[in-house]
Design an enzyme around this catalytic site. Structure first.
Site, PDB file in Angstrom:
ATOM      1  N   GLU A 160       0.833  -1.201   0.000  1.00  0.00           N
ATOM      2  CA  GLU A 160       0.000   0.000   0.000  1.00  0.00           C
ATOM      3  C   GLU A 160       0.865   1.248   0.000  1.00  0.00           C
ATOM      4  OE1 GLU A 160      -3.815   1.948   2.432  1.00  0.00           O
ATOM      5  OE2 GLU A 160      -2.826   0.137   3.182  1.00  0.00           O
ATOM      6  N   ASN A 170     -12.331  -1.119  -1.109  1.00  0.00           N
ATOM      7  CA  ASN A 170     -11.645  -1.673   0.055  1.00  0.00           C
ATOM      8  C   ASN A 170     -12.326  -1.181   1.332  1.00  0.00           C
ATOM      9  OD1 ASN A 170      -9.098  -2.660   1.651  1.00  0.00           O
ATOM     10  ND2 ASN A 170      -9.348  -0.513   2.239  1.00  0.00           N
ATOM     11  N   GLU A 171     -12.548  -2.089   2.259  1.00  0.00           N
ATOM     12  CA  GLU A 171     -13.134  -1.751   3.553  1.00  0.00           C
ATOM     13  C   GLU A 171     -14.273  -0.739   3.419  1.00  0.00           C
ATOM     14  OE1 GLU A 171     -10.126  -0.820   6.489  1.00  0.00           O
ATOM     15  OE2 GLU A 171      -9.254  -2.827   6.357  1.00  0.00           O
ATOM     16  N   TYR A 213      -6.678  -8.506  11.967  1.00  0.00           N
ATOM     17  CA  TYR A 213      -5.316  -8.294  12.450  1.00  0.00           C
ATOM     18  C   TYR A 213      -5.152  -8.862  13.849  1.00  0.00           C
ATOM     19  CZ  TYR A 213      -4.360  -5.189   8.500  1.00  0.00           C
ATOM     20  OH  TYR A 213      -4.173  -4.687   7.235  1.00  0.00           O
ATOM     21  N   GLU A 225      -6.131  -8.986   3.978  1.00  0.00           N
ATOM     22  CA  GLU A 225      -5.329  -8.260   4.964  1.00  0.00           C
ATOM     23  C   GLU A 225      -5.300  -9.068   6.251  1.00  0.00           C
ATOM     24  OE1 GLU A 225      -5.915  -4.054   5.628  1.00  0.00           O
ATOM     25  OE2 GLU A 225      -6.436  -3.695   3.521  1.00  0.00           O
ATOM     26  N   GLN A 278       2.240  -5.916   5.753  1.00  0.00           N
ATOM     27  CA  GLN A 278       2.448  -5.640   4.342  1.00  0.00           C
ATOM     28  C   GLN A 278       3.866  -6.060   3.944  1.00  0.00           C
ATOM     29  OE1 GLN A 278       1.351  -1.631   3.210  1.00  0.00           O
ATOM     30  NE2 GLN A 278      -0.653  -1.813   4.127  1.00  0.00           N
TER      31      GLN A 278
END
Length: 516
Positions: free
Chosen positions: A50, A197-198, A266, A321, A370
């Site tokens: 990103e 995204n999101e 996460y 992610e 990432q």
């Protein structure tokens, strides 16, 4: 009942009703090879790049004029490392950044490109010198599939579809003509596309119902320009345990418009107080591993919803992610998300990849967050220096599972207990490819070694070799002063007798065994 067979590792915890009340002293694994078992899709081992902190600029990209050896501005040492890792796909340009990115700002002569302020990550001004051509040319050099996340939050259907035409149209069209003016005659043929995204957060704070309708609109106008149906359209999926989001998408979006549904999750101590990446105690480690191992429940429950609306398994679960998230390193920009990478991260990587392998009938793509200098990175840079993190080494050890046939297993494991809470101490997955069988094992226990007995009678295997990733302390990491402090080593603490492989795993270690 679903028509899909799920080959999930069975965790029989000592505290559960399936074992005697006395604590189990060793882990046992029974392998159950099946002709119907799925292939572990190589795209589970994908990565994410990103426009965030020093991932792209001063990470991947140093510019063609840099003294650091580079190819079209991308560091040669990073290219070599990622080639060695065998990354199957790379996601770009975000993340949250994707829904503020307008792709036409990143094409044409670099000196004429407009600047952009990165409103999500540090408020820095970027010059758009790394754009579509730069990224897709990099993917060609890496021999990896690009995964483009397109702007839905602040973009338009026209902007999105013109990007597809620009990178994929082989004939004469306005966008292919523009591409040729920018010195690229042949299209790149990008297969993987994220439709925003999101959307539940930085992608627009939408409801699931609103996004589902937007997705239907955008995906209707997506074409691969070759009439082969090669585009793989990925919907912006749920935040962790938002099962309503998955339910709405699977119910409301026609399956002829949908190839994948994303999931983001996460691992951290707590969301509000993530803690240091290197200065943590056992309780903080344990709590982080609780959130990491929660992936088993998340994948299972999202899969159950997908099975209800898609019993034949057409739509993939795409965990694009995942990884550890801690406080930034002292003295660094808080918006850059730069953190070190310890043996705790190796535990997250090994256990998460085992979960994905064992759920590979539905999980067919994933992206570690990432690649460089951000969150659970596989590579860190400092000036002309570069190092490979423990996470890099785990993913390299596990690359043997890419496109291999899953070997379903039954696992019974002792507990790892801290206070009154417990976690399964051992994690495992297995596969076979090209006549080689691989078994990956993780012991997350912070203090105790674990003995694992593997019943191999169904496989008739005898001759094994193995690698291990381990260290003296959970908090150990590779530094620029000592970049090879943690690297894989040959492992020999195992034996085979009467069809049973007995392995002794040191505390917080990852072992991959191979038999030909």
């Amino acid at each position: 009942m679903s028509q899909i067979k799920h080959y999930t590792t069975v965790l029989l915890l000592a505290a559960g009703s399936l074992l005697p009340a006395t604590a189990q002293q060793k882990a046992t694994i029974k392998v159950n090879p099946s002709a119907d078992a799925p292939t572990i899709n190589k795209h589970i081992y994908g990565h994410f790049s990103e426009h965030l902190g020093r991932c792209i600029y001063d990470g991947f990209y140093v510019g063609e004029g840099s003294a650091i050896p580079n190819t079209k501005g991308v560091r040669n040492d990073i290219i070599a490392a990622l080639k060695e890792l065998g990354i199957p796909n790379l996601r770009w340009p975000g993340g949250c950044f994707a829904d503020t990115y307008h792709w036409k700002d990143g094409i044409g002569p670099k000196e004429k490109r407009p600047t952009i302020v990165n409103q999500w990550w540090g408020g820095v001004t970027e010059d758009n010198s790394f754009g579509t051509h730069d990224f897709l040319d990099l993917c060609e050099v890496l021999d990896t599939e690009p995964y483009l996340a397109a702007n839905v939050g602040s973009g338009t259907v026209q902007e999105f579809t013109e990007w597809i035409q620009y990178v994929n149209h082989g004939g004469k069209s306005p966008m292919s003509d523009l591409r040729k003016q920018n010195n690229r005659d042949t299209p790149w043929g990008v297969k993987f596309w994220g439709v925003g995204n999101e959307a539940w957060g930085c992608g627009g704070n939408m409801t699931a119902e609103h996004y589902a309708n937007l997705y239907r609109q955008y995906s209707t106008f997506m074409t691969d320009w070759s009439n082969t149906g090669s585009l793989f359209r990925i919907a912006s999926g749920a935040n962790v345990a938002d099962y309503h989001w998955t339910e709405v998408l699977m119910r409301e979006i026609p399956k002829n418009l949908l190839d994948g549904v994303a999931l983001h999750s996460y691992s951290f101590v707590t969301w509000e107080k993530k803690g240091s990446s290197t200065k943590f105690d056992e309780q903080q480690y344990f709590t982080t591993m609780q959130t990491a191992l929660k992936m088993e429940e998340l994948v299972t429950k999202h899969t159950e919803i997908m099975d209800k609306y898609d019993p034949k398994g057409k739509v993939a679960l795409v965990v694009d992610e995942w990884g550890g998230w801690y406080d930034v390193e002292e003295g660094t920009n808080p918006g850059f998300l730069y953190q070190q990478n310890t043996m705790r991260d190796a535990m997250i990587a090994g256990t998460t990849l085992n979960i994905f392998n064992n759920h590979s009938s539905r999980v067919r793509m994933a992206n570690l967050a990432q690649t460089v200098n951000v969150l659970q990175a596989v590579i860190l840079t400092k000036g002309d220096k570069m190092l490979l993190t423990p996470t890099y080494h785990v993913m390299k050890m596990y690359k043997v599972h890419q496109d291999a046939k899953l070997i379903p297993i039954e696992l019974a494991t002792p507990d790892y207990k801290v206070g009154s809470e417990t976690l399964p101490a051992v994690s495992a997955s297995a596969s076979v490819k090209d006549g080689k069988t691989h078994i990956s094992l993780v012991n997350i226990h912070a203090k105790d070694k674990e003995t694992v007995e593997i019943d191999l009678n169904a496989l008739k295997l005898k001759d094994f070799t193995a690698q291990i990733l381990s260290s003296g302390k959970l908090q150990d990491y590779n530094s620029f002063e000592n970049p090879n402090a943690i690297t894989p080593k040959a492992f020999k603490d195992f034996k085979v007798k009467n069809g049973v492989l007995t392995v002794t795993l040191p505390p917080f270690s990852v072992v991959v065994l191979e038999a030909k």
